[in-house]
Design an enzyme around this catalytic site. Structure first.
Site, PDB file in Angstrom:
ATOM      1  CE  LYS A  13      -2.411  -0.853   3.779  1.00 51.67           C
ATOM      2  NZ  LYS A  13      -1.768  -2.103   4.235  1.00 51.67           N
ATOM      3  NE  ARG A  88      -4.283  -1.415  10.096  1.00 52.72           N
ATOM      4  CZ  ARG A  88      -3.173  -0.877   9.591  1.00 52.72           C
ATOM      5  NH1 ARG A  88      -3.134   0.385   9.265  1.00 52.72           N
ATOM      6  NH2 ARG A  88      -2.104  -1.616   9.407  1.00 52.72           N
ATOM      7  NE  ARG A 127       7.508  -3.291   6.017  1.00 51.83           N
ATOM      8  CZ  ARG A 127       6.239  -2.906   6.137  1.00 51.83           C
ATOM      9  NH1 ARG A 127       5.539  -2.620   5.061  1.00 51.83           N
ATOM     10  NH2 ARG A 127       5.658  -2.862   7.308  1.00 51.83           N
ATOM     11  NE  ARG A 154       6.480  -0.943  10.388  1.00 47.66           N
ATOM     12  CZ  ARG A 154       5.310  -0.811   9.767  1.00 47.66           C
ATOM     13  NH1 ARG A 154       5.245  -0.191   8.603  1.00 47.66           N
ATOM     14  NH2 ARG A 154       4.198  -1.291  10.304  1.00 47.66           N
ATOM     15  NE  ARG A 165       1.951  -5.207  11.258  1.00 52.19           N
ATOM     16  CZ  ARG A 165       2.979  -4.896  10.466  1.00 52.19           C
ATOM     17  NH1 ARG A 165       4.141  -5.503  10.598  1.00 52.19           N
ATOM     18  NH2 ARG A 165       2.845  -3.992   9.536  1.00 52.19           N
TER      19      ARG A 165
HETATM   20  P1  AMP Z   1       0.903   0.269   9.222  1.00 48.90           P
HETATM   21  O1  AMP Z   1       2.163   1.044   9.030  1.00 48.90           O
HETATM   22  O2  AMP Z   1      -0.260   0.808   8.438  1.00 48.90           O
HETATM   23  O3  AMP Z   1       1.097  -1.212   9.044  1.00 48.90           O
HETATM   24  O4  AMP Z   1       0.481   0.487  10.775  1.00 48.90           O
HETATM   25  C1  AMP Z   1       1.328   0.097  11.833  1.00 48.90           C
HETATM   26  C2  AMP Z   1       0.526  -0.072  13.097  1.00 48.90           C
HETATM   27  O5  AMP Z   1      -0.103   1.179  13.455  1.00 48.90           O
HETATM   28  C3  AMP Z   1      -0.634  -1.065  13.026  1.00 48.90           C
HETATM   29  O6  AMP Z   1      -0.210  -2.410  13.237  1.00 48.90           O
HETATM   30  C4  AMP Z   1      -1.533  -0.564  14.163  1.00 48.90           C
HETATM   31  O7  AMP Z   1      -1.013  -0.904  15.440  1.00 48.90           O
HETATM   32  C5  AMP Z   1      -1.398   0.955  14.016  1.00 48.90           C
HETATM   33  N1  AMP Z   1      -2.414   1.512  13.092  1.00 48.90           N
HETATM   34  C6  AMP Z   1      -2.190   2.106  11.878  1.00 48.90           C
HETATM   35  N2  AMP Z   1      -3.341   2.480  11.316  1.00 48.90           N
HETATM   36  C7  AMP Z   1      -4.329   2.117  12.176  1.00 48.90           C
HETATM   37  C8  AMP Z   1      -5.749   2.210  12.149  1.00 48.90           C
HETATM   38  N3  AMP Z   1      -6.411   2.749  11.106  1.00 48.90           N
HETATM   39  N4  AMP Z   1      -6.436   1.711  13.212  1.00 48.90           N
HETATM   40  C9  AMP Z   1      -5.809   1.182  14.278  1.00 48.90           C
HETATM   41  N5  AMP Z   1      -4.471   1.036  14.351  1.00 48.90           N
HETATM   42  C10 AMP Z   1      -3.725   1.506  13.318  1.00 48.90           C
END
Ligand code: AMP
Length: 208
Positions: A13, A88, A127, A154, A165
């Site tokens: 994404k 989400r 990654r 990360r 996740r």
């Molecule tokens: P991402 O970089 O989008 O994979 O997000 C990393 C982490 O941030 C996720 O595993 C969640 O813990 C948190 N996070 C990001 N976006 C959301 C969202 N829309 N709702 C809840 N938690 C989020």
């Protein structure tokens, strides 16, 4: 153009969003990036979000909805936006609909980048991300290919957290696919290919 980007963590994404932002000159709203910046700065939001993120769990809806609602008031989103990693959950999708209808800025598409879970596990555990510019690379990148910054893994890209996740995605986020299909907004793209080819399909599907 107002777009919601859907897909499991590691589906690509961020990579597709970066190209769309460049092509369409629209705002990139990545909730993951916003939360990581808050954690890095040690703000109250970052302190609240960190334990959820480290475990691969979702940050509570009220926190994240507030964050996005506020961001959508910024002037740069008026020309269009791409929401990357939001919504989400169903509650987030409903809150987004309400906010966009208040702002009279409806969604044009919900773009789903599909990739099989086992491909994702391999992708995410190898990654790496640039500490300086957030650019995404792989374990073979010793420095950032864009700015030569230091690359790191990360905290939530270890295998156990990645699997959690993916479970969270299946349970809480995947139902949004049907939600946006029902709104006639869903555009699905096979993300298990070279990112350049994926982007060609994205531009075709969105008639860009
Ligand atoms: P991402 O970089 O989008 O994979 O997000 C990393 C982490 O941030 C996720 O595993 C969640 O813990 C948190 N996070 C990001 N976006 C959301 C969202 N829309 N709702 C809840 N938690 C989020």
């Amino acid at each position: 153009m107002n777009i919601v980007l859907l897909g499991a963590p590691g589906a690509g994404k961020g990579t597709q969003a970066a190209q769309l932002v460049e092509k369409c000159a629209i705002a990139h709203i990545s909730t993951g990036d916003m939360l990581r910046a808050a954690v890095k700065e040690g703000t109250p939001l970052g302190q609240k979000a960190k334990s959820y993120m480290d475990a691969g769990d979702l940050v509570p809806d009220d926190v994240i909805i507030g964050l996005v609602t506020e961001r959508l008031q910024d002037a740069d989103t008026k020309a269009g936006f791409i929401l990357d990693g939001f919504p989400r959950t169903s509650a987030q999708a409903v809150a987004l609909d309400a906010e966009l209808s208040k702002l009279d800025r409806p969604l044009d598409a919900a773009l789903l980048i599909s990739v099989e879970p086992e491909v994702i596990v391999g992708r995410l555990t190898s990654r790496r991300m640039c500490k300086e510019c957030g650019c995404i690379g792989t374990a073979t990148d010793t420095v950032c290919p864009k700015c030569s910054g230091e690359m790191y893994q990360r905290d939530d890209d270890n295998e156990a957290t990645v699997r959690n996740r993916l479970d969270v995605y299946e349970k809480s986020t995947a139902p949004l696919i049907d939600y946006y299909r029902g709104c006639d907004l869903l555009v699905e793209i096979d993300g298990d290919r070279d990112p350049k080819i994926v982007f060609e399909d994205v531009t075709k599907a969105l008639s860009l």
